[in-house]
Enzyme design. Structure first.
Site, PDB file in Angstrom:
ATOM      1  N   HIS A   1       4.322  -0.949   2.510  1.00  0.00           N
ATOM      2  CA  HIS A   1       3.244  -0.609   3.454  1.00  0.00           C
ATOM      3  C   HIS A   1       3.749   0.281   4.583  1.00  0.00           C
ATOM      4  O   HIS A   1       4.904   0.192   4.994  1.00  0.00           O
ATOM      5  CB  HIS A   1       2.532  -1.862   3.989  1.00  0.00           C
TER       6      HIS A   1
ATOM      7  N   ASP B   1       6.987  -4.258   0.740  1.00  0.00           N
ATOM      8  CA  ASP B   1       6.054  -3.900  -0.340  1.00  0.00           C
ATOM      9  C   ASP B   1       5.618  -2.433  -0.267  1.00  0.00           C
ATOM     10  O   ASP B   1       4.730  -2.008  -0.991  1.00  0.00           O
ATOM     11  CB  ASP B   1       4.802  -4.798  -0.260  1.00  0.00           C
TER      12      ASP B   1
ATOM     13  N   ASP C   1      -0.681   0.395  15.122  1.00  0.00           N
ATOM     14  CA  ASP C   1      -1.420  -0.828  14.802  1.00  0.00           C
ATOM     15  C   ASP C   1      -1.320  -1.901  15.876  1.00  0.00           C
ATOM     16  O   ASP C   1      -0.486  -1.817  16.781  1.00  0.00           O
ATOM     17  CB  ASP C   1      -0.961  -1.391  13.440  1.00  0.00           C
TER      18      ASP C   1
ATOM     19  N   GLU D   1      -1.632  -2.072   3.507  1.00  0.00           N
ATOM     20  CA  GLU D   1      -0.963  -2.875   2.480  1.00  0.00           C
ATOM     21  C   GLU D   1      -1.205  -2.254   1.104  1.00  0.00           C
ATOM     22  O   GLU D   1      -1.961  -1.299   0.965  1.00  0.00           O
ATOM     23  CB  GLU D   1      -1.524  -4.305   2.511  1.00  0.00           C
TER      24      GLU D   1
HETATM   25  C1  F6R Z   1       4.538  -1.684  12.673  1.00  0.00           C
HETATM   26  C2  F6R Z   1       4.202  -1.170  11.346  1.00  0.00           C
HETATM   27  C3  F6R Z   1       4.779  -1.761  10.111  1.00  0.00           C
HETATM   28  C4  F6R Z   1       6.294  -1.957  10.196  1.00  0.00           C
HETATM   29  C5  F6R Z   1       6.813  -2.596   8.907  1.00  0.00           C
HETATM   30  C6  F6R Z   1       8.308  -2.831   8.966  1.00  0.00           C
HETATM   31  O1  F6R Z   1       3.900  -0.935  13.679  1.00  0.00           O
HETATM   32  O2  F6R Z   1       3.415  -0.291  11.273  1.00  0.00           O
HETATM   33  O3  F6R Z   1       4.489  -0.915   9.025  1.00  0.00           O
HETATM   34  O4  F6R Z   1       6.906  -0.721  10.410  1.00  0.00           O
HETATM   35  O5  F6R Z   1       6.152  -3.804   8.691  1.00  0.00           O
HETATM   36  O6  F6R Z   1       8.577  -3.796   9.936  1.00  0.00           O
HETATM   37  P1  F6R Z   1      10.070  -4.146  10.366  1.00  0.00           P
HETATM   38  O7  F6R Z   1      10.603  -2.911  11.032  1.00  0.00           O
HETATM   39  O8  F6R Z   1       9.942  -5.281  11.341  1.00  0.00           O
HETATM   40  O9  F6R Z   1      10.812  -4.469   9.126  1.00  0.00           O
END
Ligand code: F6R
Length: 256
Positions: free
Chosen positions: A134, A132, A63, A139
């Site tokens: 994701h 959550d 992403d 989401e």
């Molecule tokens: C980032 C991504 C997100 C993160 C998730 C956890 O490329 O795809 O799904 O893996 O938001 O983020 P952290 O590791 O910062 O808690």
């Protein structure tokens, strides 16, 4: 789904790095799906220190934020450059990250999907998880069949990511993300989660029903998933003693 619980994030990241290093050594042409975020930092630190040969490896990131240029310090282009790419011998032209400044986003997303297919598909997809549930930036209530597309971040995710931007109002509202269907096409999914704020999402994803209310739960439908957790992220799993027992009693040929 294989659940591997380690005493802390550093130990879990070390083991995950060993798994990836094994893939890279065995298949120097491997196609890796990469994630960003705090969870990946100890993993990328380990990988960078391993002095692996990345010259023929192709990568596709999950992403990128919409509306910020690649040079922006909080873009995922910058994240990857700073935390992994500048430490390894990967060929820049083999790294792929969604273009947050794409003019025609749907057309760009379709090309990304085609490029993944043309590369032979993703061998190993790295994933973090949001509080959550994701994965990527799919989401809650994202279509479980979704492909790469634009998504709107929830207020919670923007709040969670404000720590990187300094303040919440600087966090973009939109992202381009691989879809859940895109992620499920990978031949092996490797999910990492550390810390107690991930414990509920992990328990629901691993032991709850498959539901778009926890997008990571869809991984229950994938034939090959490895989940690396620290104790805090594993805290709410009902079967954690069983997962530990399985890991401790793995036959030699299955060991990482
Ligand atoms: C980032 C991504 C997100 C993160 C998730 C956890 O490329 O795809 O799904 O893996 O938001 O983020 P952290 O590791 O910062 O808690």
């Amino acid at each position: 789904m294989e659940i591997i619980i380690q005493p802390n994030a550093a130990a879990a990241a070390r083991l995950a790095a060993r798994l990836l290093a094994g893939v890279i050594r065995k298949n120097p042409d491997a196609v890796l799906g990469l994630a960003t975020g705090g969870t990946t930092l100890p993993l990328y630190g380990e990988l960078a220190a391993m002095k692996l040969d990345w010259r023929k490896i192709t990568t596709f990131n999950l992403d990128e934020y919409v509306g910020i240029p690649p040079q922006h310090p909080q873009s995922y282009h910058s994240f990857m450059r700073e935390n992994l790419f500048r430490h390894i011998n990967i060929a820049a032209k083999k790294t792929n990250i969604p273009d947050g400044l794409a003019g025609d986003i749907p057309a760009w997303c379709e090309r990304y999907e085609k490029k993944i297919r043309a590369a032979g598909g993703i061998d190993v997809q790295l994933l973090g998880i949001g509080a959550d549930g994701h994965i990527g930036f799919n989401e809650q209530t994202s279509s479980l069949a979704s492909r790469t597309r634009i998504k709107t971040l929830t207020p919670q995710t923007r709040k969670d990511n404000a720590r990187f931007f300094g303040s919440e109002d600087q966090v973009p509202h939109h992202v381009i993300t691989m879809g859940i269907g895109t992620i499920l096409d990978a031949r092996h999914c490797v999910l990492l989660a550390f810390g107690k704020n991930k414990a509920r999402a992990i328990a629901e994803a691993v032991e709850g029903p498959v539901t778009s209310m926890n997008p990571a739960s869809v991984l229950q439908l994938h034939p090959k998933v490895t989940v690396f957790l620290d104790e805090a992220a594993a805290a709410k799993l009902k079967l954690k003693d069983y997962y530990r027992w399985v890991f401790d009693n793995k036959p030699d040929w299955q060991k990482i």
